[in-house]
Design a protein around this motif. Sequence first.
Motif, PDB file in Angstrom:
ATOM      1  N   SER A 185     -22.417 -25.337   1.141  1.00 52.54           N
ATOM      2  CA  SER A 185     -22.551 -24.758   2.488  1.00 52.54           C
ATOM      3  C   SER A 185     -23.426 -23.505   2.454  1.00 52.54           C
ATOM      4  O   SER A 185     -24.571 -23.574   2.025  1.00 52.54           O
ATOM      5  CB  SER A 185     -21.142 -24.484   3.039  1.00 52.54           C
ATOM      6  N   ASP A 214     -25.308 -28.172  -2.000  1.00 55.66           N
ATOM      7  CA  ASP A 214     -24.563 -29.231  -1.314  1.00 55.66           C
ATOM      8  C   ASP A 214     -24.110 -28.750   0.059  1.00 55.66           C
ATOM      9  O   ASP A 214     -23.276 -27.857   0.165  1.00 55.66           O
ATOM     10  CB  ASP A 214     -23.350 -29.618  -2.172  1.00 55.66           C
ATOM     11  N   GLY A 215     -24.660 -29.368   1.120  1.00 57.35           N
ATOM     12  CA  GLY A 215     -24.359 -28.945   2.484  1.00 57.35           C
ATOM     13  C   GLY A 215     -25.358 -27.893   2.918  1.00 57.35           C
ATOM     14  O   GLY A 215     -25.028 -26.718   3.089  1.00 57.35           O
ATOM     15  N   TYR A 240     -13.966 -30.788   9.654  1.00 63.68           N
ATOM     16  CA  TYR A 240     -14.632 -30.547   8.383  1.00 63.68           C
ATOM     17  C   TYR A 240     -14.369 -31.640   7.355  1.00 63.68           C
ATOM     18  O   TYR A 240     -15.137 -31.812   6.412  1.00 63.68           O
ATOM     19  CB  TYR A 240     -14.203 -29.197   7.806  1.00 63.68           C
ATOM     20  N   THR A 241     -13.251 -32.347   7.505  1.00 58.31           N
ATOM     21  CA  THR A 241     -12.945 -33.435   6.576  1.00 58.31           C
ATOM     22  C   THR A 241     -12.474 -34.643   7.379  1.00 58.31           C
ATOM     23  O   THR A 241     -11.800 -34.499   8.408  1.00 58.31           O
ATOM     24  CB  THR A 241     -11.825 -33.046   5.592  1.00 58.31           C
ATOM     25  N   THR A 296     -24.745 -34.790   3.598  1.00 57.45           N
ATOM     26  CA  THR A 296     -23.791 -35.775   4.098  1.00 57.45           C
ATOM     27  C   THR A 296     -24.176 -36.151   5.516  1.00 57.45           C
ATOM     28  O   THR A 296     -24.358 -35.269   6.366  1.00 57.45           O
ATOM     29  CB  THR A 296     -22.364 -35.197   4.075  1.00 57.45           C
ATOM     30  N   ASP A 350     -21.954 -34.646   8.270  1.00 61.19           N
ATOM     31  CA  ASP A 350     -21.570 -33.241   8.108  1.00 61.19           C
ATOM     32  C   ASP A 350     -21.689 -32.493   9.433  1.00 61.19           C
ATOM     33  O   ASP A 350     -22.757 -32.457  10.033  1.00 61.19           O
ATOM     34  CB  ASP A 350     -22.468 -32.580   7.064  1.00 61.19           C
ATOM     35  N   THR A 366     -23.122 -28.171   8.438  1.00 59.42           N
ATOM     36  CA  THR A 366     -24.497 -28.093   7.925  1.00 59.42           C
ATOM     37  C   THR A 366     -25.090 -29.488   8.081  1.00 59.42           C
ATOM     38  O   THR A 366     -25.099 -30.280   7.135  1.00 59.42           O
ATOM     39  CB  THR A 366     -24.521 -27.638   6.449  1.00 59.42           C
ATOM     40  N   TYR A 423     -26.949 -33.060   8.474  1.00 65.13           N
ATOM     41  CA  TYR A 423     -27.735 -33.766   7.471  1.00 65.13           C
ATOM     42  C   TYR A 423     -29.228 -33.451   7.561  1.00 65.13           C
ATOM     43  O   TYR A 423     -29.923 -33.395   6.542  1.00 65.13           O
ATOM     44  CB  TYR A 423     -27.504 -35.275   7.603  1.00 65.13           C
ATOM     45  N   GLU A 462     -18.475 -38.781   5.807  1.00 66.42           N
ATOM     46  CA  GLU A 462     -18.065 -37.861   6.859  1.00 66.42           C
ATOM     47  C   GLU A 462     -17.555 -36.564   6.241  1.00 66.42           C
ATOM     48  O   GLU A 462     -17.084 -36.542   5.101  1.00 66.42           O
ATOM     49  CB  GLU A 462     -16.947 -38.483   7.709  1.00 66.42           C
ATOM     50  N   HIS A 518     -17.669 -32.161   5.553  1.00 69.95           N
ATOM     51  CA  HIS A 518     -18.542 -31.088   5.096  1.00 69.95           C
ATOM     52  C   HIS A 518     -18.641 -31.080   3.577  1.00 69.95           C
ATOM     53  O   HIS A 518     -17.645 -30.863   2.894  1.00 69.95           O
ATOM     54  CB  HIS A 518     -17.980 -29.766   5.607  1.00 69.95           C
ATOM     55  N   THR A 519     -19.834 -31.333   3.051  1.00 67.26           N
ATOM     56  CA  THR A 519     -20.210 -31.381   1.637  1.00 67.26           C
ATOM     57  C   THR A 519     -19.784 -32.704   1.002  1.00 67.26           C
ATOM     58  O   THR A 519     -18.920 -33.413   1.521  1.00 67.26           O
ATOM     59  CB  THR A 519     -19.673 -30.193   0.812  1.00 67.26           C
TER      60      THR A 519
END
Length: 520
Positions: free
Chosen positions: A238, A261-262, A343-344, A457, A460, A463, A465, A486, A488-489
């Motif tokens: 992030s 990543d992100g 986020y997840t 991702t 995401d 952040t 894609y 799906e 974040h990161t």
Amino acid sequence: MPRRSRSVTALLAVLLTALGGCTLPAFAPEGSAEPVGGVPTVASTAGAAAHWSPCPDVPEKLIGRGAAGMSYDCATVAVPRDWAQPDNGQTYDVAMIRVRSTSQKNRIGSLLVNPGGPGGSGVDIAVYLSFGQAMGGLPAEITDRFDIVGFDPRGVSRSSPIKCISDSDQDASFGADPDPVSQASFDQLTALNKKIADGCGRKYGDQLPNFSTEQAARDMDALRTAVGDSKLTYLGFSYGTLLGATYAQLFPQNVRALVLDGAVDPTENYVESSETQAKGFERAFGNFTAWCKANPAKCPVAADPRGAITGALAKAEKSPVPLRDGRKATPGWIFLGLISSLYTESGWTSLAKATADLARGDAKGIMELADQYAEREQNGTYSNLFDANLAVNCADTDDAPTADRVRELQGQWRVKYPMFGAPLATGMLPCTYWPGKPDPYPAGKANGAPPILVVGTTGDPATPYENTARLAGMLGTGHVLTWEGEGHTAYPSTECVTRAVDGYLIDLKVPAEGLRCPAK
């Protein structure tokens, strides 16, 4: 207090949940709680080797125990407050933890890690990552070859933490209407943001520019020296991608391998970055609603997920559900819970249940999601995650819009991004009134750096894609790895992602151009 009732995987998800991109609405608390887990206060000076001391109490306080087969040592490095004046005697202490596997062999060096934010604790994430891939941490292939070194950037948690806003103002800011329609309500929000900014200015004054990303990236080179590495190996999530990208531009000759990543896109201005996040969260919300409709057994609001949440927000404006702690589930808290859950992918089930419960007058679920994101304790205190978030964001920003411009964008983005546009517009207000001088980060080529791996991702929210290729292209040596998942990161979410990233970190093997890893 140690968080012993939750799994390591859940705690790692919580950490990354609260650490999105760098433009989300975030206001900094005064919080009376101490940082979690102490770090020895005897510091090495910048340029010197770190003086490590065993610190098994850090994982003990975080989650109740350390990982089997891992040792934990801590140190601090004293860095100049202002790298433009390194010899004036004023310093900040940057805290580190080193996690080393007892089965380590053929050691390559240290892997410096940062979870993002800005405001996230790298000490914490290093502990979580030490528990192994089965529990959401790093694979043994990595811990067997690297020391895992986490650091709290200047101003964050254990590293000369910045604290300048009361818990009551933090409650007020998170609970405020994220989309104040009337001019009177908007004026109240601007007044609160000005109060927060003025308070930080009174407390820190000329120090405020020192919390910029560029200053923290320069600290990273002092940490590289302190751990004894000739070149830096780094894993940044992030906002940590912005730290890594800035480092690559400042010290390209000192890079061994960077995994970003992100991705944050450093070429965007403040308004563009906020709009990008509005797009990303709107898309993620659409993915949630599609999942919800396709999985009614898991989603009690499957008939109309968007309508259920917009209805909950509208109802909360007139009659918010009260809680036992005296708060009320206002639109601000509900919106924060919504943000947290996106986020997840695993958070979607929690959001669906919390929304259904809220309709029945039970706000516990949605408030737990909100408090998780805000790092608010049950006693009403906060970590310093969001003070640091505010200080870094505003130090980095030299183009914050005026309140009138924010008001204009609020109306425009409400139409373009119905759920997230207006809140992401008003979320720019803190830097509108920030008293510190800006110290913006660079946005250019990392000339002379080796290949850098940028992971994105497709789903995401924080952040988006699209940032992935932009960051890789800006650096000039960036290579894109895509995860069609799906949240974040991406790392280490699937075997495909893990294999590609591990091969790069260990053998410096860049994944095949255009590699796309499936969601599962």
